[in-house]
Motif scaffolding. Sequence first.
Motif, mmCIF file in Angstrom:
data_model
loop_
_atom_site.group_PDB
_atom_site.id
_atom_site.type_symbol
_atom_site.label_atom_id
_atom_site.label_comp_id
_atom_site.label_asym_id
_atom_site.label_seq_id
_atom_site.Cartn_x
_atom_site.Cartn_y
_atom_site.Cartn_z
ATOM 1 N N MET A 1 -25.612 20.097 -17.544
ATOM 2 C CA MET A 1 -24.435 21.003 -16.016
ATOM 3 C C MET A 1 -23.087 20.275 -16.841
ATOM 4 O O MET A 1 -23.099 19.194 -17.502
ATOM 5 N N ARG A 2 -22.264 21.445 -16.631
ATOM 6 C CA ARG A 2 -21.473 20.925 -17.370
ATOM 7 C C ARG A 2 -20.055 21.759 -16.433
ATOM 8 O O ARG A 2 -19.975 23.175 -16.394
ATOM 9 N N PRO A 3 -19.332 21.172 -15.613
ATOM 10 C CA PRO A 3 -17.685 21.717 -14.951
ATOM 11 C C PRO A 3 -17.137 21.991 -15.652
ATOM 12 O O PRO A 3 -16.925 21.832 -16.238
ATOM 13 N N ASP A 4 -16.282 22.859 -14.920
ATOM 14 C CA ASP A 4 -15.434 23.449 -15.045
ATOM 15 C C ASP A 4 -14.324 22.617 -15.085
ATOM 16 O O ASP A 4 -13.350 22.616 -16.049
ATOM 17 N N TRP A 5 -14.100 22.082 -13.858
ATOM 18 C CA TRP A 5 -12.549 20.836 -13.546
ATOM 19 C C TRP A 5 -13.646 19.097 -12.569
ATOM 20 O O TRP A 5 -14.834 19.601 -13.006
ATOM 21 N N ILE A 6 -12.461 18.512 -12.561
ATOM 22 C CA ILE A 6 -13.637 17.237 -11.995
ATOM 23 C C ILE A 6 -12.670 16.851 -10.680
ATOM 24 O O ILE A 6 -11.184 16.993 -11.179
ATOM 25 N N ALA A 7 -12.791 16.995 -9.755
ATOM 26 C CA ALA A 7 -12.381 16.647 -8.210
ATOM 27 C C ALA A 7 -12.336 15.659 -8.217
ATOM 28 O O ALA A 7 -13.017 14.617 -8.348
ATOM 29 N N VAL A 8 -11.677 14.848 -7.409
ATOM 30 C CA VAL A 8 -11.076 13.227 -7.382
ATOM 31 C C VAL A 8 -10.478 12.452 -6.245
ATOM 32 O O VAL A 8 -9.009 12.780 -6.299
ATOM 33 N N ASP A 9 -10.832 11.723 -5.595
ATOM 34 C CA ASP A 9 -9.930 11.068 -3.980
ATOM 35 C C ASP A 9 -10.442 10.031 -4.784
ATOM 36 O O ASP A 9 -11.569 9.360 -4.415
ATOM 37 N N TRP A 18 -16.087 15.269 -7.613
ATOM 38 C CA TRP A 18 -16.699 15.632 -7.645
ATOM 39 C C TRP A 18 -17.290 16.758 -8.967
ATOM 40 O O TRP A 18 -15.916 17.437 -9.181
ATOM 41 N N ALA A 19 -17.677 17.132 -9.379
ATOM 42 C CA ALA A 19 -17.801 18.637 -10.337
ATOM 43 C C ALA A 19 -17.991 19.935 -10.290
ATOM 44 O O ALA A 19 -18.737 19.707 -8.925
ATOM 45 N N MET A 20 -17.086 20.115 -10.609
ATOM 46 C CA MET A 20 -16.406 21.962 -9.663
ATOM 47 C C MET A 20 -16.958 22.866 -11.095
ATOM 48 O O MET A 20 -16.784 22.709 -12.107
ATOM 49 N N ASP A 21 -17.539 23.792 -10.140
ATOM 50 C CA ASP A 21 -17.694 25.094 -11.544
ATOM 51 C C ASP A 21 -16.388 25.742 -11.589
ATOM 52 O O ASP A 21 -15.537 25.811 -10.124
ATOM 53 N N ARG A 22 -16.074 27.101 -11.504
ATOM 54 C CA ARG A 22 -14.971 28.404 -12.091
ATOM 55 C C ARG A 22 -14.901 28.368 -10.867
ATOM 56 O O ARG A 22 -13.228 28.644 -10.223
ATOM 57 N N ALA A 23 -15.560 28.558 -9.741
ATOM 58 C CA ALA A 23 -15.422 30.045 -8.284
ATOM 59 C C ALA A 23 -14.711 28.573 -7.623
ATOM 60 O O ALA A 23 -15.042 28.913 -6.893
ATOM 61 N N GLY A 24 -14.830 26.786 -7.425
ATOM 62 C CA GLY A 24 -14.706 26.066 -7.055
ATOM 63 C C GLY A 24 -15.699 25.227 -6.327
ATOM 64 O O GLY A 24 -16.069 25.243 -4.960
ATOM 65 N N PRO A 54 -21.263 11.379 -17.553
ATOM 66 C CA PRO A 54 -22.842 12.190 -17.983
ATOM 67 C C PRO A 54 -22.232 13.640 -17.625
ATOM 68 O O PRO A 54 -23.168 14.573 -18.112
ATOM 69 N N TRP A 55 -20.425 14.024 -17.058
ATOM 70 C CA TRP A 55 -20.940 15.252 -16.925
ATOM 71 C C TRP A 55 -19.977 15.623 -18.206
ATOM 72 O O TRP A 55 -19.595 16.764 -17.808
#
Length: 300
Positions: A1-9, A18-24, A54-55
């Motif tokens: 699993m390789r995310p497109d970007w990572i969201a952080v709060d 959160w590990a995010m894909d290209r579509a959100g 790990p991501w």
Amino acid sequence: MRPDWIAVDWGTSALRVWAMDRAGGVLASAHSDDGMGRLTPEAFEPALLRLIGPWLSDTPIKVIACGMVGARQGWSEAPYRALPCPPLGTALHRVTARDPRLDIRIIAGLSQAAPPDVMRGEETQIAGFLTQNPGFEGTLCLPGTHAKWVRLSADRIERFRTTMTGEIFALLSNASVLRHSVGPGWVPEAFTAAVIEAHDHPAALTTELFALRAAGLLHGADPAATRSRLSGLLIGAELAATADFWRKSPPVLIGAPTLSRHYAQALAALGTVAQLTDGADLTLAGLRAAHAHVTETETP
């Protein structure tokens, strides 16, 4: 699993990623107790890597972060943006990480000159709310440790006020003489009566607070009712101070379900019907909006 970007709060007491894909979409999520309050600036990057390591691959990945990570005591201070303005700015604050795989961007908080006020993190929830309610005109209330009352118009934050109701409740119930009088449980009738009293007579707040202790000593007042009454007195005084936000514009409440229901009960006792919205999903919606903006502005 390789995310497109990572969201952080990144809040004062907790870190959520959160590990995010290209579509959100969310591919994976993780959290820890490594909030800003327990970290030095040098400890932020290791705390983040413990969750997202790990991501990661060899390719740099965008990390979009909101909250106290951008505070003066955080990883790197993201300067406040002045009101009136949209909740998200045209550019995010960039942080140079030691790990070359990280491309860190922090959403800036907002400031108000008069009366002086600031927010960090709530602007992202507000941005998320607007993605689901474009063109909203009215008032938002974000209950919490430091509750925010926010006036929105034309997708901009026009003004806001912060109250320390949640923090004062925690201090009084855990570290003051009232700690001997409050106990677990909830008595709605005691809460509602206290809301109305404090709203109608806010100048009497401090005397009514000590009366809670006296009622326990003299009359054996129920600790659950005392706890409920303490909450009602503080929220009632807050509603008196913020009446110009909600009196003519019934607010949308954004926050933890239980606390938001208490605010809704308090407002209902004063003749105002509020709408409840879960704030957890809105933070991620705001982070998605920030990532979309970065992608749009940086794509050739």
